[in-house]
Every structure is written in structure tokens, then in C-alpha cells.
Design an enzyme around this catalytic site. Structure first.
Site, PDB file in Angstrom:
ATOM      1  N   ALA A 109       0.861  -1.191   0.000  1.00  0.00           N
ATOM      2  CA  ALA A 109       0.000   0.000   0.000  1.00  0.00           C
ATOM      3  C   ALA A 109       0.889   1.230   0.000  1.00  0.00           C
ATOM      4  O   ALA A 109       2.102   1.132   0.207  1.00  0.00           O
ATOM      5  CB  ALA A 109      -0.888   0.006   1.240  1.00  0.00           C
ATOM      6  N   LYS A 110       0.315   2.361  -0.242  1.00  0.00           N
ATOM      7  CA  LYS A 110       1.037   3.626  -0.101  1.00  0.00           C
ATOM      8  C   LYS A 110       0.005   4.718   0.023  1.00  0.00           C
ATOM      9  O   LYS A 110      -1.138   4.568  -0.420  1.00  0.00           O
ATOM     10  CB  LYS A 110       1.911   3.893  -1.336  1.00  0.00           C
ATOM     11  CG  LYS A 110       3.057   4.832  -1.088  1.00  0.00           C
ATOM     12  CD  LYS A 110       4.187   4.110  -0.372  1.00  0.00           C
ATOM     13  CE  LYS A 110       5.348   5.014  -0.073  1.00  0.00           C
ATOM     14  NZ  LYS A 110       6.492   4.251   0.445  1.00  0.00           N
ATOM     15  N   GLY A 111       0.410   5.819   0.644  1.00  0.00           N
ATOM     16  CA  GLY A 111      -0.503   6.953   0.753  1.00  0.00           C
ATOM     17  C   GLY A 111       0.274   8.239   0.734  1.00  0.00           C
ATOM     18  O   GLY A 111       1.506   8.238   0.746  1.00  0.00           O
TER      19      GLY A 111
END
Ligand code: NAD
Length: 420
Positions: free
Chosen positions: A109-111
Site C-alpha cells: 500500500a502507499k498513501g
């Protein structure tokens, strides 16, 4: 390929190129290959933030889960003006391969939020972080998706995220983020983990190429959590750290910089520039300095077809995510430069994040020496696996690392079967 215009961005296209090349070599079934090209879900949120001067500014925020086949998702949160959906999606994909390569039970994931944290006060950052957390709260949780620090975010950011999440649950949930302050259930060794892990990977790279690290000249781009720690640890080992830079430029001394003095200088002035006894150089000049080891540990896309030819290092150890473009990779390979790829070299952060998560779920905490030795074990094992894969199948370490990571995710898909 489906067309979502953000996915046309160069970082995403580069991540797809890497996946496609590995998929071809792995002879991945079409259905799995196609699924891996897209994120499982991507959320775009607006983050209205009251600023200190009374205005309200609306920032754009993102959280992307690439895939959840091997477990909950894991990945950093980045605050930087260039953050956009394409970049965040590419980085989420890289996280999937990285976690799989390291044998961790996570998807990628990444944000991030498109903002300039250097121009914001702590109060503004806190308000923005809390609102961003509230907006993405459906996507995060200790067995769903666990954020961590990245460029422009730190322990304090994680403390605000945990507190905001905890308020919605009515209880403290340490496992919802990693990279927290020790006081709140953080792990010993997490702050240094990425830089330390990079150094462990570098020991192996040096050993496998007969390079004596102790007499090696090292150049580090980026003097933050990753670059600053790697520079200090390598300097302590006796390496000559001859050049270091940050976003404002770099400093150089051919006999080696005194990193303790440099750290004190950065603490006082906020930048590496102006260090007594060192020459000023630009980031571009820094990358092209004569050295044995180059550590890009700042932002992506720094080594390109425009400068790869002039890189003079024997080993490039990627502290940053995606600092080298595919075109530059080919040029470096042609020059016999060993690139220790991001998903291996900077995996120490997610490895110790995993240790922190496990400790948080059990409310039982380990000693720092235990954490560092487990980290060294995992980094060494992963390096050796990647090295053997490259020897077996030919090609560079990036291709080998991607093949191992993607293969594990693909096997997960195969075993789980297809949900209609
Ligand atoms: P950080 O914010 O602590 O430090 C970043 C450093 O890079 C600072 O010195 C900054 O001035 C410098 N910088 C920013 N833009 C630059 C530019 N254009 N040119 C040169 N220097 C520049 O960030 P960090 O946590 O050290 O992360 C650095 C890189 O490592 C990022 O690519 C991040 O994705 C990657 N990474 C970080 C972790 C982690 O645990 N923090 C883990 C894996 C990968």
C-alpha cells in the site's frame, strides 16, 4: 490497458514496465499478470485544513492498496508537493514486491498528501494529518492496512494518525501504524531500520564483489531518515563519506566528511549546506562524484538516461524508492555498476515495521539488539536469495528481486483461486 489518466504518469508506467518484464520471464498466467497491473483499490480524498492565518486550504490525499493476497497491506505515507495518484499507485505496487521478497505477510500500500510540510506549522500539519486520517479511516486498521512514515512524515505524524484512529474506536490500537514513538508502542530500532538495513545489504554487496567497504568512498543523496542514518553508520564503520546532499544542495570533501560534525551542523542550520571544511556542490554534481558506493536516498527518478553514463560508483544502493529509471538501469548494467535495488536495499524499514506490528499485537516488546540481529538475518537472507536468482537466471539484481517478489504474490493468487 484500462485508461485512468493518472495511471499514465511516468512512475506508474515505469512500475508497469518492470512488472511486464518480470511477468514475461516468469511466464505468468495472463489473468494474474493483468490483475497485478492494477491496484486493488485507490482512494482520493480532499483534506480541508484550517491554516494558522485563518484561511482553509484543501489538500489532495491518497491511499492505495495494491493487493491483499498475502495479508493486510503495508506502506508509508508521504507528504510532498509532487504526490499524485500515479506515483502513490506505483509505490504501492513496489511495496507488494518488497514485502513478498522479504517474506512478510503483507500486501503493498502507499498513501500521501500533496503538500509542502516544510512550509507548514506543526499545528497545521496536525490538523491536516487528523483530517486525512479521518478521510481514509475506512481503509486502515491493524489487520487491514498499516501505514508508516515516508518522505516528509515521521513518528509524530504516526502518533497523530494512531490517536485519531483510536478516538473512533474508543480504545488504543497500537497496531494501526508503525514507526510510532517508543512511548506509544513503537519499536526499538525502527527509526534507524531503513538506513541500517541498507548497510546490511551493502555488506553483502561488498562481500560478493570483493569490495573493501572500510576503505570505500561513499556518496549519499538525501540526509533524512534513510540517508542520514546510512551515512552515520557507514562513517562509524570507517568508510569515507565524501559527499552528502539534501534538497538544497550538497557538500563534498575528498578526504571524507566528519558525519558527527555534519549532524550537529544540520541540527543547528537545518541543512547540510555551509558545512565548514567542505565544498558546496549541486545534487547533480553529487551523483557524478568519483566513489565506490552511491546511495540515492532522497526522491525518485534521480538517475536517468541523462546522467547514468557519468555515474562513477561501483555499487548503487537504492535507499530511495525508484531512484533509477529503467533506461538508466540498462546504462548502469552496461558499465558493470552493481545496483542493489530499492525493494531489497531499503526493505529494512518495512521489516522492522513488521517487528513493531507483531510487538504491538502482542503488547510484548523486544530488545534493540534482538531487533537489529533479526533485521540483519532477514536482509542477509534476502540479499543471498536475490544474488542466487541473478546467478541462476542471468540479469541484474533488480530483475532477480522483482522476479522473486512477484512470483510469491502470483503463487498466493494461484493458491487462493479466483473470486468471481
Ligand atoms: P526524509 O524526509 O527523512 O529525508 C529526505 C531527505 O531527502 C532530506 O534530506 C531532503 O532534504 C532530501 N531531499 C528531498 N528532495 C530532494 C531532492 N530533490 N534532491 C536531493 N535531496 C532531496 O525521508 P526518508 O524517510 O529519509 O525517505 C527518503 C527516501 O527513502 C524516500 O524515497 C522514501 O520513499 C524512501 N524510503 C524511506 C523509508 C523509511 O523508513 N523512512 C523506507 C523505505 C524507503
Amino acid at each position: 490497458m484500462n485508461s485512468i489518466s493518472e495511471f499514465d504518469s511516468p512512475p506508474y508506467q515505469r512500475a508497469i514496465q518492470q512488472l511486464d518484464r518480470a511477468a514475461e520471464r516468469l511466464k505468468l498466467p495472463q489473468a494474474i499478470h493483468e490483475r497485478l497491473r492494477y491496484p486493488r483499490r485507490a482512494m482520493v480524498v480532499s483534506v480541508p485544513t484550517p491554516m494558522d492565518d485563518g484561511r482553509t486550504e484543501v489538500f489532495l490525499g491518497y491511499r492505495v492498496h495494491h493487493n491483499t493476497v498475502l495479508g493486510p497491506t503495508k506502506g508509508g505515507i508521504r507528504y510532498h508537493p509532487d504526490v499524485n495518484l500515479g506515483e502513490v499507485t506505483a509505490l504501492a505496487m513496489l511495496m507488494s514486491w518488497k514485502c513478498a521478497l522479504m517474506g512478510l505477510p503483507y500486501g503493498g500500500a502507499k498513501g500521501g498528501v500533496a503538500c509542502d510540510p516544510a512550509r507548514m506549522s506543526q499545528r497545521e500539519l496536525e490538523r491536516m494529518t487528523r483530517r486525512y486520517t479521518a478521510e481514509i479511516i475506512l481503509l486502515i486498521g491493524p489487520d487491514l492496512d498499516i501505514p508508516a512514515p515516508d518522505l516528509g512524515t515521521d513518528e509524530q505524524t504516526m502518533a497523530w494518525i494512531m490517536d485519531t484512529y483510536a478516538m473512533t474506536q474508543g480504545r488504543t490500537v497500537p497496531g494501526v501504524v508503525t514507526g510510532k514513538p517508543l512511548l506509544l508502542g513503537g519499536s526499538f530500532g525502527r527509526r534507524e531500520a531503513t538506513g541500517r538495513g541498507l548497510v546490511y545489504a551493502l555488506y553483502q554487496a561488498a562481500k560478493h564483489t570483493n569490495l573493501d567497504l572500510r576503505s570505500a568512498r561513499v556518496v549519499v543523496q538525501g540526509f533524512g531518515n534513510v540517508g542520514g542514518v546510512a551515512a552515520r553508520l557507514l562513517w562509524r564503520e570507517g568508510c569515507h563519506v565524501v559527499g552528502v546532499s539534501d534538497a538544497k544542495g550538497g557538500v563534498f570533501n575528498e578526504h571524507g566528511l566528519d558525519i558527527r560534525q555534519l549532524l550537529a551542523h544540520v541540527k543547528e542550520t537545518g541543512t547540510v549546506g555551509g558545512l565548514a571544511g567542505a565544498d558546496s556542490i549541486t545534487n547533480q554534481e553529487l551523483l557524478e562524484l568519483p566513489c565506490e558506493v552511491l546511495i540515492p536516498a532522497a526522491v525518485g527518478g534521480q538517475i536517468t538516461d541523462q546522467n547514468a553514463d557519468r555515474i562513477r560508483a561501483r555499487i548503487v544502493a537504492e535507499g530511495a524508492n525508484a531512484p533509477t529509471t529503467p533506461e538508466a538501469d540498462r546504462i548502469l548494467e552496461g558499465k558493470n555498476v552493481l545496483v542493489v535495488p530499492d525493494i531489497l536495499a531499503n526493505a529494512g524499514g518495512v521489516v522492522v515495521s513488521y517487528f513493531e506490528w507483531v510487538q504491538g499485537l502482542q503488547f510484548y516488546f523486544w530488545r534493540e539488539s534482538e531487533i537489529n540481529s533479526r533485521l540483519q538475518e532477514l536482509m542477509t537472507r534476502a540479499f543471498k536469495n536475490v544474488w542466487s536468482q541473478a546467478q541462476r537466471a542471468g540479469g541484474d539484481l533488480r530483475t532477480a528481486a522483482l522476479i522473486l517478489g512477484i512470483k510469491r504474490v502470483a503463487e498466493g493468487f494461484e493458491v487462493r483461486g479466483f473470486y468471481p
